[in-house]
Design a protein around this motif. Structure first.
Motif, PDB file in Angstrom:
ATOM      1  N   VAL A  54       0.842  -1.196   0.000  1.00  0.00           N
ATOM      2  CA  VAL A  54       0.000   0.000   0.000  1.00  0.00           C
ATOM      3  C   VAL A  54       0.878   1.247   0.000  1.00  0.00           C
ATOM      4  N   LEU A  55       0.515   2.206  -0.878  1.00  0.00           N
ATOM      5  CA  LEU A  55       1.192   3.500  -0.915  1.00  0.00           C
ATOM      6  C   LEU A  55       0.528   4.409   0.120  1.00  0.00           C
ATOM      7  N   LEU A  56       1.303   4.855   1.095  1.00  0.00           N
ATOM      8  CA  LEU A  56       0.774   5.753   2.118  1.00  0.00           C
ATOM      9  C   LEU A  56       0.921   7.202   1.667  1.00  0.00           C
ATOM     10  N   ASP A  57       0.082   8.078   2.213  1.00  0.00           N
ATOM     11  CA  ASP A  57       0.098   9.473   1.792  1.00  0.00           C
ATOM     12  C   ASP A  57       1.339  10.231   2.254  1.00  0.00           C
ATOM     13  N   ASP A  58       2.158   9.625   3.115  1.00  0.00           N
ATOM     14  CA  ASP A  58       3.420  10.253   3.520  1.00  0.00           C
ATOM     15  C   ASP A  58       4.598   9.685   2.725  1.00  0.00           C
ATOM     16  N   ASP A  59       4.290   9.041   1.586  1.00  0.00           N
ATOM     17  CA  ASP A  59       5.256   8.473   0.644  1.00  0.00           C
ATOM     18  C   ASP A  59       5.990   7.236   1.151  1.00  0.00           C
ATOM     19  N   ARG A  60       5.535   6.647   2.232  1.00  0.00           N
ATOM     20  CA  ARG A  60       6.079   5.359   2.652  1.00  0.00           C
ATOM     21  C   ARG A  60       5.274   4.258   1.974  1.00  0.00           C
ATOM     22  N   ILE A  61       5.865   3.073   1.902  1.00  0.00           N
ATOM     23  CA  ILE A  61       5.202   1.911   1.320  1.00  0.00           C
ATOM     24  C   ILE A  61       5.082   0.861   2.411  1.00  0.00           C
ATOM     25  N   LEU A  62       3.898   0.298   2.524  1.00  0.00           N
ATOM     26  CA  LEU A  62       3.607  -0.650   3.588  1.00  0.00           C
ATOM     27  C   LEU A  62       3.271  -2.011   2.994  1.00  0.00           C
ATOM     28  N   SER A  63       3.883  -3.038   3.519  1.00  0.00           N
ATOM     29  CA  SER A  63       3.504  -4.409   3.195  1.00  0.00           C
ATOM     30  C   SER A  63       2.464  -4.809   4.228  1.00  0.00           C
ATOM     31  N   LEU A  64       1.388  -5.446   3.792  1.00  0.00           N
ATOM     32  CA  LEU A  64       0.380  -5.834   4.765  1.00  0.00           C
ATOM     33  C   LEU A  64      -0.125  -7.232   4.492  1.00  0.00           C
ATOM     34  N   SER A  65      -0.618  -7.843   5.575  1.00  0.00           N
ATOM     35  CA  SER A  65      -1.122  -9.207   5.494  1.00  0.00           C
ATOM     36  C   SER A  65      -2.185  -9.407   6.552  1.00  0.00           C
ATOM     37  N   ILE A  66      -3.228 -10.133   6.202  1.00  0.00           N
ATOM     38  CA  ILE A  66      -4.228 -10.580   7.163  1.00  0.00           C
ATOM     39  C   ILE A  66      -4.354 -12.084   7.001  1.00  0.00           C
ATOM     40  N   ALA A  67      -4.243 -12.789   8.102  1.00  0.00           N
ATOM     41  CA  ALA A  67      -4.457 -14.231   8.112  1.00  0.00           C
ATOM     42  C   ALA A  67      -5.035 -14.595   9.473  1.00  0.00           C
ATOM     43  N   GLY A  69      -7.527 -13.474  10.997  1.00  0.00           N
ATOM     44  CA  GLY A  69      -7.950 -12.310  11.765  1.00  0.00           C
ATOM     45  C   GLY A  69      -6.824 -11.483  12.343  1.00  0.00           C
ATOM     46  N   ILE A  70      -5.589 -11.815  12.024  1.00  0.00           N
ATOM     47  CA  ILE A  70      -4.431 -11.078  12.543  1.00  0.00           C
ATOM     48  C   ILE A  70      -3.874 -10.193  11.428  1.00  0.00           C
ATOM     49  N   ILE A  71      -3.747  -8.894  11.731  1.00  0.00           N
ATOM     50  CA  ILE A  71      -3.219  -7.930  10.763  1.00  0.00           C
ATOM     51  C   ILE A  71      -1.732  -7.729  11.047  1.00  0.00           C
ATOM     52  N   GLU A  72      -0.919  -7.888  10.009  1.00  0.00           N
ATOM     53  CA  GLU A  72       0.515  -7.633  10.120  1.00  0.00           C
ATOM     54  C   GLU A  72       0.905  -6.595   9.083  1.00  0.00           C
ATOM     55  N   THR A  73       1.746  -5.632   9.493  1.00  0.00           N
ATOM     56  CA  THR A  73       2.230  -4.602   8.576  1.00  0.00           C
ATOM     57  C   THR A  73       3.732  -4.418   8.757  1.00  0.00           C
ATOM     58  N   LYS A  74       4.355  -3.925   7.698  1.00  0.00           N
ATOM     59  CA  LYS A  74       5.796  -3.671   7.736  1.00  0.00           C
ATOM     60  C   LYS A  74       6.121  -2.597   6.708  1.00  0.00           C
ATOM     61  N   ILE A  75       6.898  -1.598   7.110  1.00  0.00           N
ATOM     62  CA  ILE A  75       7.328  -0.562   6.176  1.00  0.00           C
ATOM     63  C   ILE A  75       8.394  -1.158   5.258  1.00  0.00           C
ATOM     64  N   LEU A  76       8.248  -0.906   3.959  1.00  0.00           N
ATOM     65  CA  LEU A  76       9.203  -1.407   2.960  1.00  0.00           C
ATOM     66  C   LEU A  76      10.082  -0.267   2.448  1.00  0.00           C
ATOM     67  N   MET A  88      -9.053 -12.464  -0.149  1.00  0.00           N
ATOM     68  CA  MET A  88      -9.806 -13.702  -0.312  1.00  0.00           C
ATOM     69  C   MET A  88     -10.754 -13.867   0.867  1.00  0.00           C
ATOM     70  N   GLY A  89     -11.983 -14.261   0.563  1.00  0.00           N
ATOM     71  CA  GLY A  89     -12.961 -14.479   1.619  1.00  0.00           C
ATOM     72  C   GLY A  89     -14.313 -14.828   1.035  1.00  0.00           C
ATOM     73  N   PHE A  90     -15.231 -15.170   1.914  1.00  0.00           N
ATOM     74  CA  PHE A  90     -16.555 -15.595   1.476  1.00  0.00           C
ATOM     75  C   PHE A  90     -17.608 -14.502   1.612  1.00  0.00           C
ATOM     76  N   ASP A  91     -17.321 -13.475   2.413  1.00  0.00           N
ATOM     77  CA  ASP A  91     -18.331 -12.486   2.767  1.00  0.00           C
ATOM     78  C   ASP A  91     -18.006 -11.100   2.210  1.00  0.00           C
ATOM     79  N   PHE A  92     -17.667 -11.018   0.918  1.00  0.00           N
ATOM     80  CA  PHE A  92     -17.385  -9.715   0.324  1.00  0.00           C
ATOM     81  C   PHE A  92     -17.496  -9.800  -1.193  1.00  0.00           C
ATOM     82  N   SER A  93     -17.546  -8.622  -1.814  1.00  0.00           N
ATOM     83  CA  SER A  93     -17.533  -8.573  -3.275  1.00  0.00           C
ATOM     84  C   SER A  93     -16.458  -7.587  -3.706  1.00  0.00           C
TER      85      SER A  93
END
Length: 107
Positions: A54-67, A69-76, A88-93
């Motif tokens: 994800v491109l953040l508005d402060d020009d940093r780039i974030l790697s993210l993961s959800i597995a 129900g746990i959210i993990e992030t890391k600045i790249l 991926m999931g069953f309850d969204f479009s």
């Protein structure tokens, strides 16, 4: 010994991967860290898995993961592409997911 053991399971067939709906969100729109946290909070319970950059508005780039129900992030420091999220999931479009992200980017 290993070759002999491999032959023992030749008759077992894989069930394949489960059929889980998925989507890819790809955009050059930037998002604030606070809005990204809110976006992820809205979606964490609806998704089986999420992964991306994800491109953040402060020009940093974030790697993210959800597995599980746990959210993990890391600045790249070495990514130079657009925001790209695979969900991926069953309850969204795809439409709901993209619309939600756009709302949080303010665009």
């Amino acid at each position: 010994m290993a070759l002999q053991r491999a032959g023992e399971h030749k008759s077992i067939e894989s069930g394949g991967r489960p059929k889980i709906p998925s989507c890819v969100l790809k955009t050059t729109q930037k998002i604030s860290m606070q809005n990204l946290k809110s976006f992820l909070s809205d979606w964490v319970e609806k998704l089986e898995r999420l992964k991306g950059h994800v491109l953040l508005d402060d020009d940093r780039i974030l790697s993210l993961s959800i597995a599980s129900g746990i959210i993990e992030t890391k600045i790249l420091n070495n990514y130079s592409g657009p925001t790209e999220i695979i969900a991926m999931g069953f309850d969204f479009s795809l439409h709901e997911f993209n619309k939600s992200f756009k709302e949080y980017t303010g665009k």
